[in-house]
Design an enzyme around this catalytic site. Structure first.
Site, PDB file in Angstrom:
ATOM      1  N   ALA A  18       0.851  -1.348   0.079  1.00  0.00           N
ATOM      2  CA  ALA A  18       0.048  -0.023   0.035  1.00  0.00           C
ATOM      3  C   ALA A  18       0.725   1.292  -0.037  1.00  0.00           C
ATOM      4  O   ALA A  18       0.418   2.396   0.034  1.00  0.00           O
ATOM      5  CB  ALA A  18      -0.920  -0.243   1.230  1.00  0.00           C
ATOM      6  N   ASN A  19       2.243   1.070  -0.067  1.00  0.00           N
ATOM      7  CA  ASN A  19       2.836   2.347  -0.110  1.00  0.00           C
ATOM      8  C   ASN A  19       3.186   2.772  -1.569  1.00  0.00           C
ATOM      9  O   ASN A  19       3.722   3.972  -1.846  1.00  0.00           O
ATOM     10  CB  ASN A  19       4.460   2.109   0.362  1.00  0.00           C
ATOM     11  N   TYR A 174       6.409 -14.650 -12.644  1.00  0.00           N
ATOM     12  CA  TYR A 174       5.380 -13.757 -12.148  1.00  0.00           C
ATOM     13  C   TYR A 174       3.935 -14.251 -12.805  1.00  0.00           C
ATOM     14  O   TYR A 174       3.117 -14.088 -12.062  1.00  0.00           O
ATOM     15  CB  TYR A 174       5.926 -12.548 -13.050  1.00  0.00           C
TER      16      TYR A 174
HETATM   17  N1  LIG Z   1       1.027  -2.202 -12.910  1.00  0.00           N
HETATM   18  C1  LIG Z   1       0.091  -3.239 -13.766  1.00  0.00           C
HETATM   19  O1  LIG Z   1       0.123  -3.125 -14.913  1.00  0.00           O
HETATM   20  C2  LIG Z   1      -0.143  -4.379 -13.047  1.00  0.00           C
HETATM   21  C3  LIG Z   1      -0.775  -5.298 -13.914  1.00  0.00           C
HETATM   22  C4  LIG Z   1      -1.196  -6.537 -13.490  1.00  0.00           C
HETATM   23  C5  LIG Z   1      -1.232  -6.759 -12.130  1.00  0.00           C
HETATM   24  N2  LIG Z   1      -0.321  -6.058 -11.268  1.00  0.00           N
HETATM   25  C6  LIG Z   1      -0.387  -6.229  -9.805  1.00  0.00           C
HETATM   26  O2  LIG Z   1      -0.712  -4.997  -9.085  1.00  0.00           O
HETATM   27  C7  LIG Z   1      -0.240  -5.351  -7.770  1.00  0.00           C
HETATM   28  C8  LIG Z   1       0.361  -3.739  -7.223  1.00  0.00           C
HETATM   29  O3  LIG Z   1       1.267  -3.616  -8.129  1.00  0.00           O
HETATM   30  P1  LIG Z   1       1.529  -1.838  -8.608  1.00  0.00           P
HETATM   31  O4  LIG Z   1       1.253  -1.909 -10.243  1.00  0.00           O
HETATM   32  O5  LIG Z   1       0.638  -1.138  -7.895  1.00  0.00           O
HETATM   33  O6  LIG Z   1       3.129  -1.672  -8.611  1.00  0.00           O
HETATM   34  P2  LIG Z   1       3.826  -1.019  -7.333  1.00  0.00           P
HETATM   35  O7  LIG Z   1       3.493   0.365  -7.183  1.00  0.00           O
HETATM   36  O8  LIG Z   1       5.148  -1.461  -7.343  1.00  0.00           O
HETATM   37  O9  LIG Z   1       3.392  -1.645  -5.966  1.00  0.00           O
HETATM   38  C9  LIG Z   1       3.628  -2.919  -5.569  1.00  0.00           C
HETATM   39  C10 LIG Z   1       3.671  -2.951  -4.241  1.00  0.00           C
HETATM   40  O10 LIG Z   1       4.048  -4.284  -3.408  1.00  0.00           O
HETATM   41  C11 LIG Z   1       5.016  -3.951  -2.593  1.00  0.00           C
HETATM   42  N3  LIG Z   1       5.671  -5.127  -2.490  1.00  0.00           N
HETATM   43  C12 LIG Z   1       6.330  -5.984  -3.575  1.00  0.00           C
HETATM   44  N4  LIG Z   1       7.157  -6.957  -3.042  1.00  0.00           N
HETATM   45  C13 LIG Z   1       6.891  -7.204  -1.787  1.00  0.00           C
HETATM   46  C14 LIG Z   1       7.268  -7.816  -0.651  1.00  0.00           C
HETATM   47  N5  LIG Z   1       8.305  -8.817  -0.929  1.00  0.00           N
HETATM   48  N6  LIG Z   1       6.944  -7.443   0.571  1.00  0.00           N
HETATM   49  C15 LIG Z   1       6.030  -6.351   0.878  1.00  0.00           C
HETATM   50  N7  LIG Z   1       5.787  -5.779  -0.151  1.00  0.00           N
HETATM   51  C16 LIG Z   1       6.212  -5.842  -1.441  1.00  0.00           C
HETATM   52  C17 LIG Z   1       5.890  -3.002  -3.216  1.00  0.00           C
HETATM   53  O11 LIG Z   1       6.807  -2.542  -2.287  1.00  0.00           O
HETATM   54  P3  LIG Z   1       7.870  -1.426  -2.533  1.00  0.00           P
HETATM   55  O12 LIG Z   1       7.536  -0.330  -2.928  1.00  0.00           O
HETATM   56  O13 LIG Z   1       8.649  -1.683  -1.307  1.00  0.00           O
HETATM   57  O14 LIG Z   1       8.433  -2.238  -3.776  1.00  0.00           O
HETATM   58  C18 LIG Z   1       4.760  -1.981  -3.429  1.00  0.00           C
HETATM   59  O15 LIG Z   1       4.217  -1.397  -2.317  1.00  0.00           O
HETATM   60  C19 LIG Z   1       0.808  -6.461  -7.957  1.00  0.00           C
HETATM   61  O16 LIG Z   1       0.468  -7.247  -7.229  1.00  0.00           O
HETATM   62  C20 LIG Z   1       1.127  -6.585  -9.581  1.00  0.00           C
HETATM   63  O17 LIG Z   1       1.594  -7.901  -9.626  1.00  0.00           O
HETATM   64  C21 LIG Z   1       0.205  -4.744 -11.771  1.00  0.00           C
END
Ligand SMILES: NC(=O)c1ccc[n+]([C@@H]2O[C@H](COP(=O)([O-])OP(=O)(O)OC[C@H]3O[C@@H](n4cnc5c(N)ncnc54)[C@H](OP(=O)(O)O)[C@@H]3O)[C@@H](O)[C@H]2O)c1
Length: 292
Positions: A18-19, A174
């Site tokens: 959530a950050n 992934y």
């Molecule tokens: N963006 C897309 O196009 C897309 C498409 C399909 C699915 N998703 C999914 O959407 C979700 C959110 O991603 P987002 O796109 O919003 O990306 P993001 O901004 O990078 O957010 C991902 C979040 O997960 C945290 N995280 C990752 N690994 C972690 C770990 N080992 N322990 C604790 N926290 C962890 C990250 O922390 P840090 O900030 O410390 O890295 C960040 O807070 C993910 O599950 C991703 O697979 C995204």
């Protein structure tokens, strides 16, 4: 708060990852609608910055930060202990933390990093928080939403090598972890049907978040290729917010299913009930040391 959105005062919402990105956007929404909002970050500074941003955006001071690394089960277990001690009733759990890894690494606990960060950590958290979800479900619906991806269609699971010890590829690891998210939602629904708990998963679209800068060269290149087609973070978080907080009638229909743009969507042919059950049983065995 948008006029059509329900007031969430008196409810407790938990968002992992959530950050940043989709999780941060969803947490802002829940807090704006009055929910006590629990956010999880793996980094204290990034988490505290996010907490402040959510409070500023929502004018709701009931935003609490928890620190946990989902790549380590002992960290997730400690997280669950702290949450249960302070918030014994949880109305919605958004299992959203996730990312990709350029090269195969194995954690100090012996798991391939993408497998545990994207699937097993969230699975353990969900198992540990079931009592809090059941508590919420006594007076309404409790929801568990998994952020999956269209990438779940990449390839079927190989139960003989879930940690991809042979032929590791960033997108394969992934995609399979996102398939696990979808299957976990489905199986959780089956097992919690009697408890007024509604589970679901969704694909947010290709979303303009920092995720594309974190997973090494493959993620970076894909981020460049997909850039013209990407949607905003607000659009990416919309289905998560809807699944976690829409009216009871609408969300009951979620029932373990997978959604894109608030609609039920087609899943990979190998995302079968059999795979869901097998993954569940395997995951339970792996997290057993943390379940009493
Ligand atoms: N963006 C897309 O196009 C897309 C498409 C399909 C699915 N998703 C999914 O959407 C979700 C959110 O991603 P987002 O796109 O919003 O990306 P993001 O901004 O990078 O957010 C991902 C979040 O997960 C945290 N995280 C990752 N690994 C972690 C770990 N080992 N322990 C604790 N926290 C962890 C990250 O922390 P840090 O900030 O410390 O890295 C960040 O807070 C993910 O599950 C991703 O697979 C995204």
């Amino acid at each position: 708060m948008n006029k059509r959105e329900q007031d969430l005062s008196g409810k407790t919402y938990l968002v992992t990852g959530a950050n940043s990105g989709i999780g941060l956007e969803a947490a802002k929404n829940f807090a704006s609608r009055g929910a006590t909002t629990l956010i999880v970050s793996r980094d204290k500074t990034r988490g505290e910055d996010a907490r402040q941003a959510i409070i500023e955006h929502s004018a709701n001071a009931q935003v609490y930060l928890y620190i946990a690394d989902f790549s380590l089960l002992r960290s997730v277990n400690k997280l669950a202990d702290s949450i249960l001690a302070q918030h014994p009733t949880i109305h919605a759990l958004c299992n959203n933390a996730g990312g990709s890894n350029a090269v195969r690494t194995v954690t100090s606990e012996g798991f391939e990093t993408t497998f545990v960060s994207n699937h097993l950590g969230g699975f353990l958290l969900t198992m540990r928080l079931l009592p809090a979800l059941r508590s919420a479900a006594q007076s309404g619906i409790a929801r568990v939403v998994f952020t999956s991806s269209y990438g779940h269609k990449h390839s079927p699971l190989n139960f003989d090598d879930l940690g991809l010890s042979k032929n590791y590829k960033t997108l394969k690891a992934y995609g399979r972890s996102k398939l696990m998210n979808l299957l976990t939602a489905r199986e959780l629904q089956k097992r919690c049907d009697d408890y007024n708990i509604v589970a679901s998963s969704f694909h947010p679209g290709a979303v303009r978040t920092p995720i594309w800068t974190k997973g090494g060269p493959v993620a970076r290149i894909l981020g460049i290729v997909l850039k013209p087609f990407m949607v905003s973070i607000e659009q990416g978080a919309d289905t998560l917010i809807w699944l976690a907080s829409s009216d009871a009638d609408e969300s009951v229909g979620a029932n373990g299913h997978y959604f894109v743009k608030r609609q039920r969507a087609a899943i990979a042919p190998f995302a079968s009930d059999e795979a869901a059950e097998k993954l569940w049983n395997h995951s339970i065995d792996l997290v057993a040391p943390y379940l009493s």
